[in-house]
Design a protein around this motif. Structure first.
Motif, short mmCIF file in Angstrom:
data_model
loop_
_atom_site.label_atom_id
_atom_site.label_comp_id
_atom_site.label_asym_id
_atom_site.label_seq_id
_atom_site.Cartn_x
_atom_site.Cartn_y
_atom_site.Cartn_z
N PRO A 1 -6.61 7.78 -3.19
CA PRO A 1 -5.78 6.59 -3.33
C PRO A 1 -6.53 5.42 -3.96
CG PRO A 1 -6.47 6.86 -1.05
CD PRO A 1 -6.87 8.11 -1.77
N ASN A 2 -5.78 4.58 -4.63
CA ASN A 2 -6.32 3.33 -5.17
C ASN A 2 -6.32 2.31 -4.03
OD1 ASN A 2 -6.95 0.97 -6.47
ND2 ASN A 2 -5.14 0.96 -7.80
N ALA B 1 -12.32 7.40 0.93
CA ALA B 1 -11.08 6.67 0.63
C ALA B 1 -10.12 6.71 1.81
CB ALA B 1 -10.42 7.27 -0.62
N LYS C 1 -6.91 -0.67 -3.92
CA LYS C 1 -6.42 -2.01 -4.27
C LYS C 1 -4.90 -2.05 -4.35
CE LYS C 1 -10.59 -3.32 -6.83
NZ LYS C 1 -11.13 -3.80 -8.13
N ASP C 2 -4.27 -0.91 -4.23
CA ASP C 2 -2.80 -0.81 -4.28
C ASP C 2 -2.28 -0.67 -2.86
OD1 ASP C 2 -0.13 -0.09 -4.55
OD2 ASP C 2 -0.48 1.05 -6.38
N THR D 1 -0.69 6.67 1.81
CA THR D 1 -1.79 7.59 2.13
C THR D 1 -1.96 7.74 3.64
OG1 THR D 1 -2.98 7.18 0.08
CG2 THR D 1 -4.28 7.93 1.96
N HIS E 1 1.52 12.13 -10.68
CA HIS E 1 0.34 11.29 -10.51
C HIS E 1 0.72 9.86 -10.14
CE1 HIS E 1 -2.05 14.21 -13.32
NE2 HIS E 1 -2.05 14.61 -12.06
N CYS F 1 -8.61 3.58 4.04
CA CYS F 1 -7.17 3.38 4.24
C CYS F 1 -6.82 3.32 5.73
CB CYS F 1 -6.37 4.49 3.57
SG CYS F 1 -6.45 4.47 1.77
N LYS G 1 -2.75 14.13 -7.37
CA LYS G 1 -2.79 12.72 -7.75
C LYS G 1 -4.20 12.16 -7.68
CE LYS G 1 -1.42 8.25 -5.91
NZ LYS G 1 -2.77 8.02 -5.37
N ASP H 1 -0.11 2.38 -2.22
CA ASP H 1 -0.90 3.61 -2.19
C ASP H 1 -1.62 3.76 -0.85
OD1 ASP H 1 -1.90 5.98 -3.11
OD2 ASP H 1 -2.98 5.13 -4.81
N VAL I 1 2.05 6.83 -7.91
CA VAL I 1 2.12 6.54 -6.48
C VAL I 1 3.57 6.38 -6.03
CG1 VAL I 1 1.88 4.02 -6.81
CG2 VAL I 1 1.22 5.06 -4.64
#
Length: 497
Positions: free
Chosen positions: A231-232, A270, A234-235, A242, A189, A274, A228, A238, A191
């Protein structure tokens, strides 16, 4: 305060460790020994604050302290000192300390590799590379994947990549084992684990001479990616990882039900975010942004058609087979029309804006050399040209087998091929691990060339591939490969647009 001078006595007296009477311009002690008195000592003193290495028990060398350091002078006045010019000056140094951990050393290697040579890989797909050094301490498997990438890249640049290829390197086995431990220890899980897997796969694609071995890790990447979760956004690591996974999965997502989750909420939203925030896209707005999504859709459909095309290209008598071949041809013709005039219309706009420049080149078969402001821009143009040529090559194959020739096909193939040839000088100027990724349109353009142009294309292919060894070294064998529709399409099927 430690280190602050206690008196203005002359330096000669201080070195002799005797009291100076400070009777200027020459103190009594200097007059007695008939020496030139240096005068009062300034109360300004510079102190270098060194980074402490308590854990290792070692001190940083002076070279390390000053290398890449930020220097700042702070002057502090003291009320009891009457001389306005006197004070305590502190020279603060922010040193680049010695790497004390394995993660630090691997991070330094990665940064060093990126600083010493072209970093085109981060401009096309590996946009997560700048994010990795600060994350290495969190993940042993990411650290080992970066170590493998750096070792392979360094060996490749020096021409020392082992005969057995990437798999013969000790770092390859170590990285594979490290990834296995991370997955067994329920780190799938993280990244960082996902980024390690993507880097491992990309390293295999870049430095493995056999293109047919590419993609062998995609199934594991897909499973970890799915488990996982979305994706986040804000990261930054990630988001960048992605985007690469999304591109890698493209070549088989139309034929694989395991990828259906990519088109459902919340994944769909998401992934869209990205993709829209992919860093290299900033280099191509507004010249190619619409074409990229058209390319994505056409490529997806084309990959889905490949199995049916291969079946239709194997001649078998009967009305059913003929009808099937005609259906495939109509679908290919639709894709051909969708991509028609792309990127030719935007080529002029990009030239006017200066993101593409045209200069004379006597060595080019077109008489000119085209340069690009970004590797990503050049790569996307090449991808569009590649897909167009692949579609027309497939239509030509069906025409040869089933008849019904197209009078416009040959002229269009030639027109698109000329655009490919205009870019060859730029492609040849790139580092070979990048240039080899842009070589496929050249392969597909070979049949549209005359005898002189074919010699130029063969020379270009062999020069670009000289350090990689992906294509036949023998010139006659290479030429036979370029004439074989099945061989060329196999290279296309292994591509990851």
């Amino acid at each position: 305060m430690p280190g602050v001078p206690k008196s203005t006595g002359c330096r000669t007296c201080k070195q002799r460790r005797i009291k100076c009477d400070e009777s200027w311009p020459t103190c009594a002690q200097c007059k007695h020994i008939k020496a030139e008195c240096p005068g009062p000592t300034s109360l300004i003193k510079f102190i270098v604050q060194k980074t402490s290495h308590v854990s290792s028990g070692r001190k940083a060398s002076p070279k390390t302290i000053h290398s890449g350091s930020a220097l700042r002078l702070c002057k502090v006045q003291y009320a009891k000192v009457e001389d306005e010019g006197a004070g305590y000056g502190l020279l603060k140094v922010s040193p680049r300390s010695n790497p004390t951990t394995v993660a630090d050393r691997v991070g330094v290697r990665l940064v060093g590799n990126m600083e010493r040579g072209p970093i085109g890989v981060a401009g096309i797909y590996m946009t997560y590379l700048p994010e990795l050094p600060k994350r290495l301490a969190r993940s042993p498997c990411l650290r080992d994947s970066v170590d493998l990438f750096c070792s392979a890249w360094t060996s490749f640049r020096r021409g020392h990549l082992q005969e057995g290829g990437l798999m013969s390197m000790p770092q390859y086995g170590k990285s594979l084992r490290s990834l296995g431990r991370a997955l067994l220890n329920d780190h799938h899980h993280d990244v960082e684990t996902l980024a390690a897997m993507v880097l491992f796969e990309r390293t295999s694609r870049l430095f493995n001479p056999d293109p047919h071995q590419a993609g062998i890790h995609l199934k594991a990447i897909r499973e970890v990616f799915c488990q996982k979760g979305p994706p986040n956004i804000k990261d930054e690591l990630d988001v960048a990882a992605t985007n690469e996974i999304h591109w890698l999965l493209l070549r088989d997502d139309s034929r694989n039900d395991d990828n259906a989750f990519l088109y459902k909420s919340p994944w769909k939203e998401a992934l869209s975010y990205c993709a829209d925030h992919m860093v290299p896209l900033n280099d191509v707005r507004p010249y190619l942004i619409d074409d990229i999504w058209v390319l994505y859709g056409c490529s997806k459909q084309l990959y889905a058609l490949l199995p049916d095309f291969q079946q239709a290209s194997c001649y078998s008598s009967g009305n059913e087979a003929a009808a099937h071949a005609l259906q495939i041809r109509h679908q290919l013709q639709g894709l051909r029309e969708t991509l028609k005039d792309r990127p030719i219309k935007l080529w002029g706009k990009a030239l006017d804006a200066g993101v593409i420049t045209k200069t004379p080149d006597d060595d080019s078969i077109t008489g000119h050399k085209y340069s690009f402001s970004s590797v990503f821009l050049a790569s996307m143009y090449q991808k569009i040209l590649l897909v167009r040529l692949a579609i027309m090559r497939m239509i030509c194959t069906l025409v040869d087998i089933w008849g019904a020739p197209d009078s416009t096909l040959s002229a269009e193939c030639r027109e698109v091929s000329v655009y490919v040839w205009k870019m060859i000088p730029y492609v040849r100027s790139l580092e070979s691990v990048i240039a080899i990724d842009l070589i496929k349109p050249i392969l597909f353009s070979y049949e549209a060339a005359d005898s002189k142009e074919k010699e130029y294309l063969l020379d270009s292919i062999q020069e670009i591939d000289s350090k990689i060894g992906r294509y036949p070294r023998d010139r006659n064998e290479l030429e036979a490969t370029l004439k074989s529709g099945d061989q060329i399409l196999s290279y296309f099927a292994d591509d990851s647009i």
